[in-house]
Design a protein around this motif. Structure first.
Motif, PDB file in Angstrom:
ATOM      1  N   LEU A  92      -2.463  16.640 -66.687  1.00 14.78           N
ATOM      2  CA  LEU A  92      -1.840  16.241 -67.978  1.00 14.78           C
ATOM      3  C   LEU A  92      -1.152  17.626 -68.244  1.00 14.78           C
ATOM      4  CD1 LEU A  92      -1.164  14.731 -70.864  1.00 14.78           C
ATOM      5  CD2 LEU A  92      -3.204  15.985 -71.681  1.00 14.78           C
ATOM      6  N   LEU A 140       2.011  12.960 -68.000  1.00 12.03           N
ATOM      7  CA  LEU A 140       0.773  12.441 -67.576  1.00 12.03           C
ATOM      8  C   LEU A 140       1.009  12.032 -65.968  1.00 12.03           C
ATOM      9  CD1 LEU A 140      -2.341  11.578 -67.893  1.00 12.03           C
ATOM     10  CD2 LEU A 140      -1.404   9.377 -68.483  1.00 12.03           C
ATOM     11  N   ILE A 143       5.331  16.157 -73.044  1.00 13.09           N
ATOM     12  CA  ILE A 143       4.022  15.819 -72.548  1.00 13.09           C
ATOM     13  C   ILE A 143       4.289  14.923 -71.522  1.00 13.09           C
ATOM     14  CG2 ILE A 143       3.867  13.881 -74.081  1.00 13.09           C
ATOM     15  CD1 ILE A 143       0.841  14.246 -74.363  1.00 13.09           C
TER      16      ILE A 143
END
Length: 189
Positions: free
Chosen positions: A24, A39, A37
């Motif tokens: 992450l 992932l 963000i």
């Protein structure tokens, strides 16, 4: 020929027991309350969003579309998340955790003092984490901007967990939540 049929259950057993490597990456800029963000699973990008916080709304945007979500937290949702987190806590293995930041307050002395304070806080957290997860690689990378005002923070963390552990933790969380619900109904009666 019959032995080939054993490959199907063997595939699912291997799929459940092989650990997933999850990474992450999160960034945050204080000036405009925005960041990114991302992932990754096995170094393959799964989710990528740029976000911006405006009041109670969070604007999520990726290459294809823009979503506006308004968040109101229900206490029952927090209980579910806490129970699931407690179940997953001992099953995850922290591989790496890195913190990157760039800070500048316009004054060289004040910027260096705040940077040192942040370093002490983050290193104290890393020390506590290292006591429980001794194999984790951790680091802090700081940049002090002495002549301008800036505050940017980024973090990168990698953990590994098997799919079986996630499913087991989810089932145990559901069982514990149902027991809590039955206990609360018994107290009210």
């Amino acid at each position: 020929m019959d032995s080939l049929y054993y490959l199907i259950p063997m595939f699912f057993i291997i799929l459940l027991t092989v650990p997933l490597f999850i990474q992450l990456r999160v960034t945050f800029r204080l000036e405009d309350l925005s960041g990114v963000i991302c992932l990754y699973i096995f170094k393959i990008k799964i989710v990528y969003y740029m976000y911006q916080i405006k009041g109670k709304k969070i604007i999520l945007q990726n290459e294809k579309k823009t979503k506006v979500k308004e968040f109101d937290f229900d206490p029952s949702q927090l209980v579910i998340a806490q129970i699931f987190k407690a179940q997953l806590k001992d099953k995850t293995r922290v591989k790496e955790l890195f913190v990157f930041y760039n800070i500048g307050l316009g004054d060289a002395f004040l910027s260096s003092m705040v940077g040192g304070l942040i370093n002490v806080g983050v290193l104290t957290f890393f020390t506590m984490l290292k006591n429980t997860r001794p194999t984790a690689s951790m680091g802090i990378y700081d940049t002090i901007s002495y002549n301008r005002e800036v505050f940017e923070v980024a973090g990168k963390g990698s953990v590994s967990i098997s799919l079986f552990d996630v499913v087991y933790s989810l089932i145990m969380s559901v069982i514990l939540i149902k027991k809590l619900a039955k206990g609360n109904k018994g107290e009210r009666a």
